[in-house]
Design a protein around this motif. Structure first.
Motif, PDB file in Angstrom:
ATOM      1  N   TYR A  29       0.847  -1.201   0.000  1.00 50.88           N
ATOM      2  CA  TYR A  29       0.000   0.000   0.000  1.00 50.88           C
ATOM      3  C   TYR A  29       0.879   1.246   0.000  1.00 50.88           C
ATOM      4  O   TYR A  29       1.892   1.310   0.704  1.00 50.88           O
ATOM      5  N   SER A  31       0.516   5.434   0.474  1.00 50.47           N
ATOM      6  CA  SER A  31      -0.515   6.334   0.994  1.00 50.47           C
ATOM      7  C   SER A  31       0.084   7.547   1.695  1.00 50.47           C
ATOM      8  O   SER A  31       1.210   7.503   2.195  1.00 50.47           O
ATOM      9  N   ASN A  32      -0.698   8.615   1.740  1.00 49.59           N
ATOM     10  CA  ASN A  32      -0.344   9.736   2.616  1.00 49.59           C
ATOM     11  C   ASN A  32      -1.480   9.995   3.606  1.00 49.59           C
ATOM     12  O   ASN A  32      -1.571  11.066   4.187  1.00 49.59           O
ATOM     13  N   ARG A  34      -4.569  10.298   2.758  1.00 52.08           N
ATOM     14  CA  ARG A  34      -5.726  10.833   2.017  1.00 52.08           C
ATOM     15  C   ARG A  34      -5.834  10.148   0.653  1.00 52.08           C
ATOM     16  O   ARG A  34      -6.872   9.635   0.280  1.00 52.08           O
ATOM     17  N   HIS A  36      -4.532   7.106  -1.757  1.00 51.93           N
ATOM     18  CA  HIS A  36      -4.013   5.770  -1.500  1.00 51.93           C
ATOM     19  C   HIS A  36      -3.896   4.982  -2.807  1.00 51.93           C
ATOM     20  O   HIS A  36      -4.623   5.245  -3.760  1.00 51.93           O
ATOM     21  N   SER A  47      -5.770   2.971  -7.466  1.00 46.67           N
ATOM     22  CA  SER A  47      -5.622   4.107  -6.558  1.00 46.67           C
ATOM     23  C   SER A  47      -6.969   4.725  -6.269  1.00 46.67           C
ATOM     24  O   SER A  47      -7.917   4.593  -7.058  1.00 46.67           O
ATOM     25  N   TRP A  49      -8.950   8.065  -3.700  1.00 42.96           N
ATOM     26  CA  TRP A  49      -8.788   9.257  -2.868  1.00 42.96           C
ATOM     27  C   TRP A  49      -9.860   9.219  -1.793  1.00 42.96           C
ATOM     28  O   TRP A  49     -11.040   9.046  -2.118  1.00 42.96           O
ATOM     29  N   MET A 124       3.623   7.650  -2.561  1.00 43.67           N
ATOM     30  CA  MET A 124       2.676   8.749  -2.479  1.00 43.67           C
ATOM     31  C   MET A 124       3.380   9.962  -1.894  1.00 43.67           C
ATOM     32  O   MET A 124       4.010   9.854  -0.826  1.00 43.67           O
ATOM     33  N   ASP A 129      -1.563  15.334  -2.857  1.00 41.95           N
ATOM     34  CA  ASP A 129      -2.263  14.076  -3.130  1.00 41.95           C
ATOM     35  C   ASP A 129      -1.870  13.602  -4.520  1.00 41.95           C
ATOM     36  O   ASP A 129      -2.619  13.745  -5.493  1.00 41.95           O
ATOM     37  N   GLN A 342      -2.193  -0.556   7.715  1.00 39.06           N
ATOM     38  CA  GLN A 342      -3.136  -0.763   6.596  1.00 39.06           C
ATOM     39  C   GLN A 342      -4.538  -1.070   7.115  1.00 39.06           C
ATOM     40  O   GLN A 342      -5.517  -0.509   6.628  1.00 39.06           O
ATOM     41  N   ARG A 345      -6.192   1.870   8.466  1.00 37.74           N
ATOM     42  CA  ARG A 345      -6.678   2.780   7.421  1.00 37.74           C
ATOM     43  C   ARG A 345      -7.857   2.206   6.643  1.00 37.74           C
ATOM     44  O   ARG A 345      -8.783   2.911   6.284  1.00 37.74           O
ATOM     45  N   TYR A 346      -7.798   0.926   6.353  1.00 35.74           N
ATOM     46  CA  TYR A 346      -8.732   0.369   5.365  1.00 35.74           C
ATOM     47  C   TYR A 346      -9.708  -0.645   5.937  1.00 35.74           C
ATOM     48  O   TYR A 346     -10.485  -1.229   5.189  1.00 35.74           O
TER      49      TYR A 346
END
Ligand code: GLC
Length: 807
Positions: A29, A31-32, A34, A36, A47, A49, A124, A129, A342, A345-346
């Motif tokens: 992954y 990401s920042n 925001r 991904h 990807s 957003w 990222m 972004d 991860q 986040r997800y």
């Protein structure tokens, strides 16, 4: 066994691949927080957003063939017409050398053909972004090379679900054009039905080199009956400068490179988004311009990459260890905390397996954040506050939510969802020592699941959860199963509303114990007293009904018949009921025997089964008891990895280090692969799966649903806090390792309450558990007070030295 297609480089925290046609995509992954993306070892990926359901930027064809496509592709076309890529996909053209690597936050792809080396790094940008594709070409051929380079992504209609059902209409709401001023492709999706239309972003694909030609139309780029593996425009050596208003969009850019012998050239492609394309187009364009201008400046990309590395360095440095076991050390120091980020986040939503529409699970997120509570307590606190806002006034919580999508949550009442909040609250308090976050006022969710109802402090929210459990006890005083407990598929045992769950009783006790501790610290002795009574009631019920003679039952069904008893033909023993009895610290006299039974009945040598034997699959009548799951899969006799974490925790609590570590090691993906091979295991060697097929299944050892699993956070917490035993509590940092007897000890560094602690554990007597001496900054602590490094013994301006002597 065949040579493995990968190896780890621990110093660089990398996994490197030298074979790419794996049985499944092994992803990383990028990401920042925001924007991904994920990318596989072959270059496939997608990807998004903010949300993969709402703002999916590029496409990925889940479940379909060719697998793992499309992705982030670069094509290199040399003058003789040969086309190849730094990634294995899309062309699969044979090259002289190829390698790919994943590391926290970035992936690197290297290929070499006829003296030309291409290295592509994807990551990222942290302040923008933007997905950066850094491409470095080096000419070692001895002669000048002239080549055409193409970057390609297939763009998506943002709304993932609608795209698959209504895409044939919605594709007329796509506009992708090359903007001369920006020197970039801009893409907008304009459908009126988008729930967050005003934020809908402008997507751009730009570069910092001269663009020779472009194409915004996927079908034109590929050509009739072709695909991204052999696009006709790349074959032609030039793109057709096609814009798109309606249809299947893509971003394809072309640049020409001439390299003297020995020369090297580095340039970038930027796939970025700016907010609000539809609400204020000019502003979005201006911001896109700003971003591209900033990233095109020399040194800008390097700075973004450095910031990414700092983020990971800081995150990982909260806990690092040196162990006599390098496999475990690698997992503990890098890959497990990486996976924990991860899932935080997800949740369970998005991976190469999971198509990104599931939103976040309530119990899932509460558990995922346990691994952030000790590394990023602020993040964990914010998520906990959010979760509390998804609890109803009666104390139960919704089950799944789509905060980014602004969809109403799913509310089918489970018996456990709300309980997990307590553990997260405790974990945060134990890490920070600050309980004021419990006073935060948070609204309850209204019964319409849209509006909010009256607000209360987080503490009150937790108490409402207790009330809910107490008001939903069954005939034996054990909590009702309701729709299900942690086991989503336990529901059939309680469909008539009478079934009771032993696991929820055990969980309720753990929550009550933690609440008691927090109440005492808040000076609320009355509350603490009332919790003790509730604990006693549950303990009594468990002592009365839970013991089956050799192990604990999992519950009682609607007819008050035992679930998980030795006389049953199927699912006669369940793992969680054994582990959680130890975690809840009840029925002490049977705990060892129960865990021994689990070892005997459930340990496969590659993980413990969740229950056994599995029910036969459909069309057997019994398969209804597990909602039709086939034998050996998931909650029907599978190796449920998350449940293994609790078994490891229980063995650690029992002080049986040899067994706890055996369980820990045998389920590590890289260890399973050594036993069954990559083909059988399928999934990533560096990230846990949700389940592995159990021995009732002919594909025993197959890893299913990788990456997005509660195993990530739990294994992280269990390994660091119960095996290494470096465990935050309200009283301070307990250091109470449970290790294999053969170990001489280990060392670790932990940042706790702002202080760096150097921990040295010695095991002179080669025992598995027990601390005889704790020395903090040269001073021996009172052994009767437990192995606790209290806050007042921490040194703030330099390192705190802690020596632990086991014995
Ligand atoms: C899945 C779900 C989780 C559940 C588990 C066991 O991992 O995401 O919520 O507890 O399965 O059923």
């Amino acid at each position: 066994m065949n040579k493995l297609p990968y190896h780890f480089c621990d110093l660089q925290r990398e996994i490197r691949f030298d074979r790419f046609d794996l049985p499944a995509p092994w992803i990383n992954y990028l990401s920042n927080g925001r924007m991904h993306a994920f990318v596989s070892q072959a270059g496939g990926g997608m990807s998004w957003w903010l949300s993969p359901m709402m703002f999916r930027l590029t496409r990925y064809r889940f479940y379909n063939m060719p697998i793992d496509s499309p992705g982030f592709y670069v094509y290199i076309r040399t003058e003789d017409g040969t086309v190849w890529s730094p990634t294995f996909r899309p062309c699969e053209t044979p090259v002289d050398f190829r390698e790919a690597s994943h590391a926290p936050g970035y992936s690197v792809f290297t290929a070499k053909k006829r003296g030309l080396t291409a290295v592509m790094k994807l990551f990222m940008a942290q302040d923008y972004d933007t997905l950066v594709w850094e491409l470095k070409l080096t000419n070692e051929s001895g002669e000048e090379i002239s080549c055409d380079v193409f970057a390609y992504v297939e763009l998506s209609q943002f709304l993932a679900r609608e795209e698959t059902t209504l895409g044939y209409y919605l594709k007329w709401n796509t506009r992708a054009v090359f903007d001369e001023e920006l020197q970039a492709i801009t893409y907008a999706y304009t459908a009126w039905m988008h729930p967050r239309k005003d934020e809908s972003p402008l997507v751009t694909l730009g570069s910092d080199v001269k663009i020779e030609s472009y194409c915004c139309n996927r079908d034109v780029f590929c050509g009739n009956y072709r695909d991204e593996r052999n696009p006709v425009e790349v074959q032609n050596g030039r793109l057709s400068d096609t814009n798109l208003q309606g249809g299947e969009p893509c971003g394809a850019l072309h640049t020409h490179v001439r390299l003297q012998s020995g020369a090297e050239e580095q340039f970038h492609f930027f796939l970025g988004v700016t907010k609000g394309a539809l609400s204020d187009y000019d502003k979005a364009m201006a911001e896109a311009q700003e971003t591209l201008t900033a990233l095109r400046k020399s040194g800008a990309v390097e700075l973004q990459f450095a910031k990414l590395q700092v983020w990971w360095k800081e995150h990982l440095s909260v806990l690092q260890c040196e162990l006599p076991d390098s496999e475990a050390e690698r997992m503990l120091n890098t890959w497990n905390p990486l996976q924990s980020v991860q899932t935080a986040r997800y949740s369970r939503a998005i991976s190469s397996d999971a198509s990104g529409v599931r939103g976040i699970g309530f119990r899932d997120t509460a558990q995922d954040m346990l691994a952030q509570a000790y590394r990023k307590p602020k993040w964990a606190t914010e998520m906990l506050w959010y979760l509390a806002s998804q609890q109803l006034e009666d104390g139960h919580a919704i089950h799944a939510a789509w905060p980014e999508e602004k969809r109403p949550p799913q509310d089918i009442t489970r018996s456990d969802d709300h309980i997990w909040m307590v553990y997260l609250a405790y974990a945060i308090a134990a890490e920070t020592g600050d309980l004021t976050f419990l006073d935060k006022e948070i609204p309850f969710l209204g019964t319409d699941l849209v509006t909010s109802a009256g607000s209360a402090t987080l503490w009150e929210h937790l108490l409402r959860g207790v009330d809910f459990t107490e008001k939903h006890l069954g005939a034996h005083n054990l909590p009702l199963i309701l729709f299900s407990d942690w086991n989503d598929h336990l529901g059939p045992f309680g469909r008539r509303g009478k079934g009771e769950s032993i696991m929820v009783s055990q969980q309720h006790i753990v929550a009550l114990r933690q609440l008691s501790e927090m109440a005492e610290l808040r000076g609320d002795h009355t509350a603490a007293g009332s919790f003790s009574k509730l604990i006693e009631k549950q303990e009594k019920a468990l002592r009365q009904y839970a013991w089956d003679g050799k192990w604990f039952l999992r519950g009682l069904d609607d007819d008050a018949q035992p679930i998980g008893t030795h006389t049953q033909e199927h699912a006669r023993i369940w793992l969680n009921a054994q582990s959680w009895m130890v975690i809840a610290d009840v029925c002490k006299e049977h705990q060892m025997e129960a865990m021994d039974s689990a070892a005997r009945e459930l340990d496969t040598g590659m993980g413990l089964l969740l229950n056994t034997p599995g029910y036969p699959g459909w069309p057997s009548k019994e398969s209804a008891m597990v909602n039709g799951l086939p034998a050996g899969y998931s909650e029907n006799g599978g190796v449920f990895c998350q449940a293994n974490c609790w078994a490891i925790m229980a063995e650690a609590l029992l002080g049986r280090g040899d067994r706890a570590w055996r369980y820990y090691k045998q389920i590590m993906p890289n260890e399973v692969i050594q036993k069954v091979g990559v083909e059988r295991y399928h999934a990533e060697a560096y990230a846990y799966c949700s389940t592995m097929l159990g021995k009732d299944n002919e594909k025993f050892g197959w890893g299913c649903v990788s990456q997005v699993t509660g195993t990530a956070a739990w294994m992280d917490v269990v390994a660091t806090q119960y095996l290494l035993g470096i465990r935050p509590t309200l009283k301070g940092l307990i250091i109470d390792p449970t290790i294999p007897a053969e170990w001489d000890g280990f060392t670790a560094e932990r940042i706790y309450r702002g202080c760096k602690i150097k921990i040295q554990v010695e095991n002179p007597d080669h025992i598995q558990h027990g601390v005889k001496e704790l020395i903090v900054n040269g001073k021996a602590m009172d052994p009767l007070k437990g192995s606790i490094v209290t806050e007042d013994s921490l040194i703030h301006d330099s390192e705190t030295q802690v020596k632990v002597i086991m014995g």
